[in-house]
Design a protein around this motif. Structure first.
Motif, mmCIF file in Angstrom:
data_model
loop_
_atom_site.group_PDB
_atom_site.id
_atom_site.type_symbol
_atom_site.label_atom_id
_atom_site.label_comp_id
_atom_site.label_asym_id
_atom_site.label_seq_id
_atom_site.Cartn_x
_atom_site.Cartn_y
_atom_site.Cartn_z
ATOM 1 N N ALA A 107 1.303 -1.258 -0.158
ATOM 2 C CA ALA A 107 0.092 -0.223 0.146
ATOM 3 C C ALA A 107 0.905 1.520 -0.244
ATOM 4 O O ALA A 107 0.333 1.933 -0.852
ATOM 5 N N ARG A 108 1.789 1.241 0.871
ATOM 6 C CA ARG A 108 2.726 2.308 0.722
ATOM 7 C C ARG A 108 3.570 2.128 -0.680
ATOM 8 O O ARG A 108 3.306 4.363 -0.756
ATOM 9 N N CYS A 109 4.142 1.717 -1.304
ATOM 10 C CA CYS A 109 4.424 1.451 -2.444
ATOM 11 C C CYS A 109 3.147 2.766 -3.452
ATOM 12 O O CYS A 109 4.015 3.243 -4.388
ATOM 13 N N LEU A 110 2.206 2.009 -3.666
ATOM 14 C CA LEU A 110 1.434 2.294 -4.674
ATOM 15 C C LEU A 110 1.040 3.700 -4.233
ATOM 16 O O LEU A 110 0.943 4.233 -5.679
ATOM 17 N N ARG A 111 0.855 4.218 -3.196
ATOM 18 C CA ARG A 111 0.710 5.950 -2.423
ATOM 19 C C ARG A 111 2.301 6.937 -2.879
ATOM 20 O O ARG A 111 1.835 7.311 -3.435
ATOM 21 N N SER A 112 3.539 6.442 -3.189
ATOM 22 C CA SER A 112 4.395 7.007 -2.950
ATOM 23 C C SER A 112 4.502 6.599 -4.739
ATOM 24 O O SER A 112 5.910 7.580 -5.065
ATOM 25 N N ARG A 113 4.063 5.352 -4.888
ATOM 26 C CA ARG A 113 4.663 4.896 -7.022
ATOM 27 C C ARG A 113 5.659 4.925 -6.712
ATOM 28 O O ARG A 113 6.836 5.393 -7.332
ATOM 29 N N ARG A 114 7.089 4.302 -5.624
ATOM 30 C CA ARG A 114 7.754 3.706 -5.400
ATOM 31 C C ARG A 114 8.195 1.988 -5.126
ATOM 32 O O ARG A 114 7.272 1.942 -3.835
ATOM 33 N N SER A 115 8.743 1.499 -5.536
ATOM 34 C CA SER A 115 8.689 -0.347 -4.598
ATOM 35 C C SER A 115 10.318 0.554 -3.802
ATOM 36 O O SER A 115 10.610 -0.816 -3.407
ATOM 37 N N PHE A 116 11.052 1.077 -3.312
ATOM 38 C CA PHE A 116 12.656 1.071 -2.788
ATOM 39 C C PHE A 116 12.992 -0.040 -3.123
ATOM 40 O O PHE A 116 13.241 -1.281 -2.493
ATOM 41 N N THR A 117 13.218 -0.623 -4.261
ATOM 42 C CA THR A 117 13.570 -1.989 -4.852
ATOM 43 C C THR A 117 14.757 -1.096 -6.455
ATOM 44 O O THR A 117 14.276 -0.138 -6.757
ATOM 45 N N ILE A 118 15.783 -2.029 -6.275
ATOM 46 C CA ILE A 118 16.291 -1.662 -7.352
ATOM 47 C C ILE A 118 17.424 -2.570 -8.464
ATOM 48 O O ILE A 118 17.228 -3.300 -7.423
ATOM 49 N N GLY A 119 17.640 -2.974 -9.350
ATOM 50 C CA GLY A 119 17.832 -3.738 -9.876
ATOM 51 C C GLY A 119 19.480 -3.661 -10.519
ATOM 52 O O GLY A 119 19.529 -2.460 -10.820
ATOM 53 N N VAL A 120 19.905 -4.465 -9.705
ATOM 54 C CA VAL A 120 21.538 -4.784 -10.142
ATOM 55 C C VAL A 120 21.825 -6.326 -12.063
ATOM 56 O O VAL A 120 21.373 -6.788 -11.007
ATOM 57 N N LEU A 121 22.312 -5.555 -12.914
ATOM 58 C CA LEU A 121 22.287 -6.240 -13.765
ATOM 59 C C LEU A 121 23.834 -6.425 -14.041
ATOM 60 O O LEU A 121 24.951 -5.428 -14.166
ATOM 61 N N THR A 122 24.530 -7.829 -13.530
ATOM 62 C CA THR A 122 26.308 -8.831 -13.477
ATOM 63 C C THR A 122 26.583 -9.263 -14.443
ATOM 64 O O THR A 122 25.484 -9.918 -14.767
ATOM 65 N N PRO A 123 27.502 -9.318 -15.216
ATOM 66 C CA PRO A 123 27.595 -10.224 -16.436
ATOM 67 C C PRO A 123 28.554 -11.761 -15.066
ATOM 68 O O PRO A 123 27.991 -12.296 -15.508
ATOM 69 N N GLU A 124 29.249 -11.724 -14.063
ATOM 70 C CA GLU A 124 29.397 -12.964 -13.218
ATOM 71 C C GLU A 124 28.726 -12.308 -11.731
ATOM 72 O O GLU A 124 29.096 -11.198 -11.678
ATOM 73 N N VAL A 125 28.343 -13.154 -10.944
ATOM 74 C CA VAL A 125 28.075 -12.413 -9.865
ATOM 75 C C VAL A 125 29.587 -12.887 -8.738
ATOM 76 O O VAL A 125 29.712 -12.508 -7.870
ATOM 77 N N SER A 126 29.931 -14.413 -9.468
ATOM 78 C CA SER A 126 31.179 -15.056 -7.877
ATOM 79 C C SER A 126 32.483 -14.593 -8.139
ATOM 80 O O SER A 126 33.349 -15.545 -7.869
#
Length: 142
Positions: free
Chosen positions: A71-90
């Motif tokens: 509900a807070r995300c809908l109201r603020s129109r923010r998810s407080f989530t970021i996507g991180v794209l990387t070629p390799e994790v390890s």
């Protein structure tokens, strides 16, 4: 311990699930909007009596109330989530960079998703779209 509201139906303070905003408001005999203002520390909550604010905060703790994140995300129109794209994790460099990203995002109150594209062109195209469909607020690409 049981407390009764005006209608006579008792409310057990130990719920199996946390109370909702409406349940908390009903328990206190207050409008949900009043409870919401106090729980969200809205500037207009300064106009609410200190004793009422204290009652709300104490009852919220007793009933295990937690604000509804969606509900807070809908109201603020923010998810407080970021996507991180990387070629390799390890591998060394990426692991070091991911650690720094994690430290910063957690301090800023964000959650994050990490996806590894492994240099595959189809994943390089697909993952940014998937992140957008999951309503991330931003994307970090290594």
């Amino acid at each position: 311990m049981t407390r009764q509201k005006g209608g006579g139906k008792g409310h057990d303070l130990k719920h199996a699930r946390p109370a909702t905003l409406k349940q908390l408001a009903d328990y206190l005999g207050l409008a949900p909007a009043t409870v919401s203002l106090v729980m969200n520390r809205a500037p207009v909550a300064d106009t609410i009596a200190a004793s009422t604010k204290q009652r709300i905060l104490e009852a919220a703790e007793q009933l295990g109330y937690r604000p509804n994140f969606l509900a807070r995300c809908l109201r603020s129109r923010r998810s407080f989530t970021i996507g991180v794209l990387t070629p390799e994790v390890s591998h060394g460099y990426n692991t070091t960079v991911l650690g720094g990203i994690e430290d910063h995002l957690l301090r800023a109150g964000y959650f994050y998703f990490v996806a590894s594209h492994r240099f595959q062109p189809d994943l390089l195209e697909e993952y940014p779209e998937l992140f957008l469909h999951r309503s991330v607020d931003g994307l970090i690409v290594l």
